[in-house]
Design an enzyme around this catalytic site. Sequence first.
Site, PDB file in Angstrom:
ATOM      1  N   CYS A 141       1.283  -1.273   0.034  1.00 33.20           N
ATOM      2  CA  CYS A 141       0.266   0.325  -0.007  1.00 33.20           C
ATOM      3  C   CYS A 141       0.797   1.343  -0.292  1.00 33.20           C
ATOM      4  O   CYS A 141       1.200   2.218   0.857  1.00 33.20           O
ATOM      5  CB  CYS A 141      -1.218   0.061   1.347  1.00 33.20           C
ATOM      6  SG  CYS A 141      -1.944   1.531   1.134  1.00 33.20           S
ATOM      7  N   CYS A 143      -0.068   4.307   2.465  1.00 32.39           N
ATOM      8  CA  CYS A 143       0.957   3.620   3.671  1.00 32.39           C
ATOM      9  C   CYS A 143       1.895   4.279   3.956  1.00 32.39           C
ATOM     10  O   CYS A 143       1.709   3.834   5.525  1.00 32.39           O
ATOM     11  CB  CYS A 143       0.183   2.396   4.251  1.00 32.39           C
ATOM     12  SG  CYS A 143      -1.292   1.040   3.972  1.00 32.39           S
TER      13      CYS A 143
END
Length: 337
Positions: free
Chosen positions: A107, A110
């Site tokens: 991700c 993230c």
Amino acid sequence: MPRRSTMSPGSPPPGSVPPGSRNAVSGDPRLPSQLASLRFAGAVPLDPKPAPTRPPAGVGGSRPTPPRDGSPTGPVIIDVSEETFATEVLQRSMQTPVVIDFWAAWCGPCKQLSPILERLAEADGGRWVLAKIDVDANPQLAQAAGVQGIPAVKAVVGGRIIGEFTGAVPEREVRGWLDQLLTLVDEASAGLAAGADPDLADPHHNAAEEALTQGDLDAAAEAYRSRLAEAPDDADAVLGLARVELFQRVATIDVASLRSRLSADPDDVEAAVMLADVLVAKGEVETGLNRLVSVVWRTAGDERERVRAHLVSLFQALGDEEPAVAPARRALSAALF
């Protein structure tokens, strides 16, 4: 009105509880637990601040306060798995706010947000704890928390999610979100202190809370039992003992082995009861209760009575303010009658 705070269960434990001390604003040693009205959502804008409310009775809580030298009393950033969720998130949230960072290695956003959260957790020195959960390694936790996209950030207080946002937002917005979280908790704690009952100094309750701050479930249970020997109608002690006993039961359960047992024999009543405890302790309350209701439908005689009694003990541990309790009670009545 109940005066002690606890989990949704949740809580706590299994495991140990961070050291406890006093709320920096109110001086109250307890952290509110089931604060249904203490809710905010999103990084920006934030919902209006609700009025503080008194929490229901139950297990534990002292808020850990950083020592006088400014260093935190324990780790402020922790990695959490399904096995440690009850201890590191639900139980810990009885003592101090826990902010969960749901992330994954693939991700990109993230990788932008996680360093911000980590930096702010370190800067705040233990006023809240950052719990990092890898959604690939722990999909059931992500599902139980209602994660639909990552990064997802959720604030947990007293075993309940009281605020959340999704996506990589700027640091100043994360800072504002955290500030409101901490302000809301402090205001709620101050409200507790303002409405404190005159019998808050009961030595058995105090002993139970002190034991919980040390992670000593056996001592906490004994303190609650001593209180009930003197005052059998003390609702706080009844609820506190029920919740401590729940976490004592799940502390040593091997979840993988349990699921294997039920896969081999879906009618294994002992395994079904143990799994329900685990699910409730993890916060999957509705799922745990419904599983046991389904077992009541399938059993008879002593086995049915055992499951019924266990469900009642879980209702007691959760308290009537838990939303899943009322429908589960109705479902149990339908299964029995």
